[in-house]
Design an enzyme around this catalytic site. Sequence first.
Site: not given
Ligand code: NUP
Length: 214
Positions: A34, A64, A68, A119, A172-173, A194-195
């Site tokens: 992603k 995201k 419009i 999240s 995510p989360g 991610g992190r």
């Molecule tokens: O609700 C959301 N939460 C979220 O963390 C929607 C997302 N798209 N993200 C994305 O998921 C956020 O921007 C990041 O790229 C990834 C989570 O990354 P991490 O918290 O595991 O580093």
Amino acid sequence: MKVKNNIILALDVMNMKEATEICEKLEKDLDTIKIGYPLTLAEGLEAVSEIKETFNFKVICDYKVADIPATNSKICNQTFKAGADAIICHGFVGQDSVQACADEAGEFNAEVFLLTEMSHPGAKLFLQENADAIAKMGVDMGIKNYVAPATRINRLKEIREIVGKDAFIISPGVGKQGGDVKETLTYANAAIIGRSIYESDDSQKALKDFISLI
Ligand code: NUP
């Protein structure tokens, strides 16, 4: 969409060098990445094309999209032209804006993921009370792919109930934001991480550790 090991890497690093190094380390165990604004704003939309050309990954662009319909179409058009396999769009903007994304995806044989509830804690303020309605709108529109939070398992479960068992949910989360990978995959088809992976000193091990928990 099929996701290897049910894990999608959120590649929120700020340059292509780092992005490429991480992808090289993880390409054996991953097939879906992603890419969001951090890498795209740092390196341009070419980041998407470059990843697509270099690796055998599906790329989901986390833009995201929330404008419009006419503008959403243009954003999706550019993103799919760059080679993205899918794009994440917001649902709170309403059916016409989401439909514009879905229509553009259809032109490119690409996919749309509809973001329901986010999240982070702040999502409780405005988004949570409308998330079920957003998910229902997606179902009425025939949207097959959704994003729902790993940080609130009860909400992930409720959103799964709304979108149905055949919908594809990415969540995510997990990790840094507190979500548990195994619990998340009870209701989601894939976890976005991610992190906890790319900030780790040993990203290969960090990914393998998540996989071993599934
Ligand atoms: O609700 C959301 N939460 C979220 O963390 C929607 C997302 N798209 N993200 C994305 O998921 C956020 O921007 C990041 O790229 C990834 C989570 O990354 P991490 O918290 O595991 O580093």
